[in-house]
Write a protein that holds these residues in place. Structure first.
Motif, mmCIF file in Angstrom:
data_model
loop_
_atom_site.group_PDB
_atom_site.id
_atom_site.type_symbol
_atom_site.label_atom_id
_atom_site.label_comp_id
_atom_site.label_asym_id
_atom_site.label_seq_id
_atom_site.Cartn_x
_atom_site.Cartn_y
_atom_site.Cartn_z
ATOM 1 N N PHE A 7 -2.502 -7.149 8.828
ATOM 2 C CA PHE A 7 -3.241 -7.737 7.769
ATOM 3 C C PHE A 7 -3.582 -6.390 6.904
ATOM 4 O O PHE A 7 -3.410 -6.571 5.651
ATOM 5 C CB PHE A 7 -4.451 -8.370 8.032
ATOM 6 C CG PHE A 7 -4.729 -9.362 6.750
ATOM 7 C CD1 PHE A 7 -3.940 -10.203 6.442
ATOM 8 C CD2 PHE A 7 -5.843 -9.092 6.296
ATOM 9 C CE1 PHE A 7 -4.129 -11.033 5.319
ATOM 10 C CE2 PHE A 7 -6.383 -10.091 5.068
ATOM 11 C CZ PHE A 7 -5.293 -10.845 4.844
ATOM 12 N N HIS A 8 -3.850 -5.205 7.259
ATOM 13 C CA HIS A 8 -4.274 -4.255 6.454
ATOM 14 C C HIS A 8 -2.976 -3.673 5.728
ATOM 15 O O HIS A 8 -3.305 -3.582 4.410
ATOM 16 C CB HIS A 8 -4.818 -3.004 7.357
ATOM 17 C CG HIS A 8 -5.037 -1.958 6.534
ATOM 18 N ND1 HIS A 8 -6.004 -1.573 5.582
ATOM 19 C CD2 HIS A 8 -4.026 -0.417 6.223
ATOM 20 C CE1 HIS A 8 -5.955 -0.299 5.040
ATOM 21 N NE2 HIS A 8 -4.660 0.191 5.449
ATOM 22 N N GLU A 9 -1.937 -3.662 6.147
ATOM 23 C CA GLU A 9 -0.682 -3.110 5.251
ATOM 24 C C GLU A 9 -0.411 -4.107 4.213
ATOM 25 O O GLU A 9 -0.158 -3.748 3.251
ATOM 26 C CB GLU A 9 0.558 -3.251 6.312
ATOM 27 C CG GLU A 9 1.891 -2.887 5.816
ATOM 28 C CD GLU A 9 2.893 -2.658 6.858
ATOM 29 O OE1 GLU A 9 3.854 -3.325 6.485
ATOM 30 O OE2 GLU A 9 2.640 -2.059 7.832
ATOM 31 N N ILE A 10 -0.474 -5.296 4.790
ATOM 32 C CA ILE A 10 -0.226 -6.502 3.789
ATOM 33 C C ILE A 10 -1.208 -6.598 2.492
ATOM 34 O O ILE A 10 -0.950 -6.648 1.368
ATOM 35 C CB ILE A 10 -0.189 -7.855 4.485
ATOM 36 C CG1 ILE A 10 1.177 -7.862 5.292
ATOM 37 C CG2 ILE A 10 0.198 -8.999 3.226
ATOM 38 C CD1 ILE A 10 1.258 -8.990 6.184
ATOM 39 N N PHE A 11 -2.600 -6.364 2.868
ATOM 40 C CA PHE A 11 -3.635 -6.475 2.003
ATOM 41 C C PHE A 11 -3.371 -5.186 0.841
ATOM 42 O O PHE A 11 -3.635 -5.479 -0.159
ATOM 43 C CB PHE A 11 -4.888 -6.458 2.958
ATOM 44 C CG PHE A 11 -5.895 -6.744 1.656
ATOM 45 C CD1 PHE A 11 -6.109 -7.943 1.218
ATOM 46 C CD2 PHE A 11 -7.036 -5.602 1.453
ATOM 47 C CE1 PHE A 11 -7.168 -8.458 0.193
ATOM 48 C CE2 PHE A 11 -8.005 -6.227 0.590
ATOM 49 C CZ PHE A 11 -8.039 -7.504 -0.111
ATOM 50 N N GLN A 12 -3.071 -4.134 1.483
ATOM 51 C CA GLN A 12 -2.804 -3.030 0.568
ATOM 52 C C GLN A 12 -1.914 -3.456 -0.373
ATOM 53 O O GLN A 12 -2.032 -2.872 -1.851
ATOM 54 C CB GLN A 12 -2.513 -1.776 1.281
ATOM 55 C CG GLN A 12 -3.407 -1.102 2.003
ATOM 56 C CD GLN A 12 -4.619 -0.451 1.132
ATOM 57 O OE1 GLN A 12 -5.362 -1.412 0.925
ATOM 58 N NE2 GLN A 12 -4.167 0.457 0.665
ATOM 59 N N VAL A 13 -0.810 -4.140 -0.208
ATOM 60 C CA VAL A 13 0.262 -4.624 -1.351
ATOM 61 C C VAL A 13 -0.323 -5.680 -2.008
ATOM 62 O O VAL A 13 -0.214 -5.653 -3.302
ATOM 63 C CB VAL A 13 1.565 -5.039 -0.516
ATOM 64 C CG1 VAL A 13 2.294 -5.925 -1.336
ATOM 65 C CG2 VAL A 13 2.228 -3.972 0.415
ATOM 66 N N TRP A 14 -1.296 -6.382 -1.646
ATOM 67 C CA TRP A 14 -1.848 -7.511 -2.451
ATOM 68 C C TRP A 14 -2.719 -6.835 -3.401
ATOM 69 O O TRP A 14 -2.866 -7.262 -4.630
ATOM 70 C CB TRP A 14 -2.552 -8.646 -1.573
ATOM 71 C CG TRP A 14 -1.870 -9.393 -0.833
ATOM 72 C CD1 TRP A 14 -0.628 -9.755 -0.818
ATOM 73 C CD2 TRP A 14 -2.738 -10.341 -0.249
ATOM 74 N NE1 TRP A 14 -0.514 -10.662 0.034
ATOM 75 C CE2 TRP A 14 -1.740 -11.258 0.375
ATOM 76 C CE3 TRP A 14 -3.997 -10.617 0.083
ATOM 77 C CZ2 TRP A 14 -1.957 -12.367 1.195
ATOM 78 C CZ3 TRP A 14 -4.508 -11.883 0.923
ATOM 79 C CH2 TRP A 14 -3.289 -12.664 1.679
ATOM 80 N N CYS A 15 -3.640 -6.044 -3.085
ATOM 81 C CA CYS A 15 -4.849 -5.608 -3.906
ATOM 82 C C CYS A 15 -4.666 -4.944 -5.213
ATOM 83 O O CYS A 15 -3.973 -3.695 -5.009
ATOM 84 C CB CYS A 15 -5.857 -4.756 -2.933
ATOM 85 S SG CYS A 15 -7.271 -4.501 -3.641
ATOM 86 N N PRO A 16 -4.727 -5.441 -6.247
ATOM 87 C CA PRO A 16 -4.438 -4.687 -7.469
ATOM 88 C C PRO A 16 -5.411 -3.666 -7.999
ATOM 89 O O PRO A 16 -5.180 -3.180 -8.874
ATOM 90 C CB PRO A 16 -4.495 -6.033 -8.318
ATOM 91 C CG PRO A 16 -5.452 -6.895 -7.809
ATOM 92 C CD PRO A 16 -5.447 -6.552 -6.373
ATOM 93 N N PHE A 17 -6.364 -3.424 -7.245
ATOM 94 C CA PHE A 17 -7.497 -2.602 -7.719
ATOM 95 C C PHE A 17 -7.183 -1.113 -7.203
ATOM 96 O O PHE A 17 -6.794 -1.118 -6.277
ATOM 97 C CB PHE A 17 -8.896 -2.937 -7.313
ATOM 98 C CG PHE A 17 -9.221 -4.222 -7.849
ATOM 99 C CD1 PHE A 17 -9.859 -4.363 -9.051
ATOM 100 C CD2 PHE A 17 -9.138 -5.491 -7.091
ATOM 101 C CE1 PHE A 17 -10.203 -5.406 -9.652
ATOM 102 C CE2 PHE A 17 -9.587 -6.580 -7.735
ATOM 103 C CZ PHE A 17 -9.791 -6.699 -8.911
ATOM 104 N N ARG A 18 -7.452 -0.095 -8.497
ATOM 105 C CA ARG A 18 -7.078 1.245 -8.216
ATOM 106 C C ARG A 18 -8.385 1.663 -7.395
ATOM 107 O O ARG A 18 -9.508 1.071 -7.584
ATOM 108 C CB ARG A 18 -7.217 1.914 -9.240
ATOM 109 C CG ARG A 18 -6.074 1.463 -10.294
ATOM 110 C CD ARG A 18 -5.988 2.521 -11.528
ATOM 111 N NE ARG A 18 -7.348 2.451 -12.295
ATOM 112 C CZ ARG A 18 -7.224 1.713 -13.491
ATOM 113 N NH1 ARG A 18 -6.504 1.100 -13.668
ATOM 114 N NH2 ARG A 18 -8.656 1.947 -14.047
#
Length: 112
Positions: free
Chosen positions: A99-110
């Protein structure tokens, strides 16, 4: 108005129905907690990405990011399930490891 958890559960149920996949109850809880946190427990250092600006309020931007995350639940579960022994079951540990790897792709915030 439909509770955000209901929308998340609907997206998960849709994925299970369409793919024949299965996600553990604890895996579901991880997704609900993560997606709810976008609005209810955001990181204080998040800034809006340039492509999302201008938004009248940060709350409106967070709600849009949350809606976008819900729309990506199915593809994320596809990625996680693909790593499981049977290719369709998502348990807590597969969720946590992926999930961490996937969430990094999702998360649009700098974050810098």
């Amino acid at each position: 108005m439909v509770d955000i958890a209901e929308k998340i559960h609907a997206a998960i149920t849709s994925w299970e129905s369409c793919t024949g996949g299965k996600i553990s109850e604890q895996g579901k809880q991880i997704i609900v907690s993560t997606v709810r946190a976008i609005v209810y427990d955001p990181h204080p250092g998040w800034r809006l990405p340039s492509g999302m600006e201008p938004w009248p309020t940060m709350e409106e931007a967070l709600a849009e990011v949350q809606r976008d995350a819900i729309s990506k639940i199915g593809p994320a579960l596809d990625q996680i399930a693909a790593k499981s022994p049977d290719g369709k079951t998502v348990n807590t540990f597969e969720m946590l490891h992926s999930f961490h790897e996937i969430f990094q792709v999702w998360c649009p915030f700098r974050k810098d």
